[in-house]
Scaffold this motif. Structure first.
Motif, PDB file in Angstrom:
ATOM      1  N   CYS A  72     -54.262 -15.781 -26.618  1.00  0.00           N
ATOM      2  CA  CYS A  72     -55.462 -15.719 -27.464  1.00  0.00           C
ATOM      3  C   CYS A  72     -55.344 -14.682 -28.566  1.00  0.00           C
ATOM      4  O   CYS A  72     -56.095 -14.723 -29.534  1.00  0.00           O
ATOM      5  CB  CYS A  72     -56.681 -15.356 -26.625  1.00  0.00           C
ATOM      6  N   GLY A  73     -54.439 -13.709 -28.397  1.00  0.00           N
ATOM      7  CA  GLY A  73     -54.318 -12.648 -29.379  1.00  0.00           C
ATOM      8  C   GLY A  73     -53.076 -11.832 -29.144  1.00  0.00           C
ATOM      9  O   GLY A  73     -52.407 -11.968 -28.112  1.00  0.00           O
ATOM     10  N   TYR A  74     -52.764 -10.984 -30.110  1.00  0.00           N
ATOM     11  CA  TYR A  74     -51.599 -10.105 -29.990  1.00  0.00           C
ATOM     12  C   TYR A  74     -51.841  -8.836 -30.796  1.00  0.00           C
ATOM     13  O   TYR A  74     -52.690  -8.786 -31.679  1.00  0.00           O
ATOM     14  CB  TYR A  74     -50.323 -10.802 -30.475  1.00  0.00           C
ATOM     15  N   THR A  75     -51.069  -7.821 -30.464  1.00  0.00           N
ATOM     16  CA  THR A  75     -51.045  -6.596 -31.253  1.00  0.00           C
ATOM     17  C   THR A  75     -49.617  -6.069 -31.282  1.00  0.00           C
ATOM     18  O   THR A  75     -48.887  -6.192 -30.299  1.00  0.00           O
ATOM     19  CB  THR A  75     -52.028  -5.532 -30.712  1.00  0.00           C
ATOM     20  N   SER A  76     -49.236  -5.522 -32.419  1.00  0.00           N
ATOM     21  CA  SER A  76     -47.947  -4.850 -32.539  1.00  0.00           C
ATOM     22  C   SER A  76     -48.216  -3.435 -33.034  1.00  0.00           C
ATOM     23  O   SER A  76     -49.145  -3.205 -33.816  1.00  0.00           O
ATOM     24  CB  SER A  76     -47.008  -5.606 -33.481  1.00  0.00           C
ATOM     25  N   TYR A  77     -47.397  -2.507 -32.579  1.00  0.00           N
ATOM     26  CA  TYR A  77     -47.667  -1.094 -32.873  1.00  0.00           C
ATOM     27  C   TYR A  77     -46.415  -0.270 -32.650  1.00  0.00           C
ATOM     28  O   TYR A  77     -45.433  -0.745 -32.075  1.00  0.00           O
ATOM     29  CB  TYR A  77     -48.813  -0.578 -31.997  1.00  0.00           C
ATOM     30  N   GLY A  78     -46.457   0.971 -33.113  1.00  0.00           N
ATOM     31  CA  GLY A  78     -45.320   1.877 -32.959  1.00  0.00           C
ATOM     32  C   GLY A  78     -45.536   3.137 -33.772  1.00  0.00           C
ATOM     33  O   GLY A  78     -46.677   3.559 -33.989  1.00  0.00           O
ATOM     34  N   ARG A  79     -44.426   3.678 -34.279  1.00  0.00           N
ATOM     35  CA  ARG A  79     -44.476   4.905 -35.074  1.00  0.00           C
ATOM     36  C   ARG A  79     -45.092   4.616 -36.446  1.00  0.00           C
ATOM     37  O   ARG A  79     -44.834   3.570 -37.037  1.00  0.00           O
ATOM     38  CB  ARG A  79     -43.077   5.464 -35.252  1.00  0.00           C
ATOM     39  N   ASN A  80     -45.887   5.532 -36.934  1.00  0.00           N
ATOM     40  CA  ASN A  80     -46.503   5.430 -38.257  1.00  0.00           C
ATOM     41  C   ASN A  80     -45.428   5.196 -39.316  1.00  0.00           C
ATOM     42  O   ASN A  80     -44.435   5.905 -39.376  1.00  0.00           O
ATOM     43  CB  ASN A  80     -47.279   6.726 -38.534  1.00  0.00           C
TER      44      ASN A  80
END
Length: 174
Positions: A72-80
């Protein structure tokens, strides 16, 4: 009685097609009329299943939210990605398929990504949103974000304003 299970987990290679489908639907819903049509189509096409498979194989931090085995959804993330700004982490993307918006799934994904950033030593983080994406801006304000910078993003020959929201990661590290 009918039960549905909500799961947030790391993406697996077999999820690439489902992530691409959410990306396609969510971007069309969020950015139609904001990002020029030709540019929007190029961006969506470029981020198909092959691109997502590659991101998963590379080890990108990518979480999915599933409801009853449906992505239904996703998120990606990490270092600025903007080292001149004093924030350690960044949520690069957080999208929910249009038919699953408004029921708290985005908030759940946001909280889990924040917790993972905190667990990896990021005391604070950023999220960028296009200023004309009113729903996205309201969402990040509702999560407690503080606007810390405005910039422009180019889409072909046109530019659109974007906003950086900052978050203190203390609520997530508890």
């Amino acid at each position: 009685m009918i039960e549905a299970v909500i799961t947030i987990r790391a993406a697996r290679e077999k999820d690439a097609e489902g992530i691409a489908a959410v990306h396609d639907a969510a971007w069309r819903d969020a950015y139609r009329g904001i990002i020029p049509g030709r540019e929007l189509e190029r961006m969506i096409t470029r981020r198909g299943p092959v691109w997502w498979h590659s991101a998963i194989v590379r080890g990108s931090r990518l979480l999915l939210l599933e409801w009853d085995d449906t992505i239904c959804g996703y998120t990606s993330y990490g270092r600025n990605r903007v080292p001149s700004m004093p924030y350690g982490g960044e949520i690069f993307e957080l999208y929910i398929a249009p038919e699953f918006q408004g029921v708290g799934f985005g908030k759940r994904l946001f909280q889990v990504a924040g917790q993972d950033l905190a667990a990896h030593g990021y005391a604070n983080f950023l999220v960028w949103a296009l200023a004309d994406n009113e729903r996205g801006v309201r969402f990040y304000e509702g999560q407690g974000g503080t606007m810390v910078r405005q910039a422009n993003e180019r889409f072909g020959t046109e530019t659109r304003p974007r906003i950086a929201f900052a978050f203190d990661n203390l609520p997530f590290s508890r």
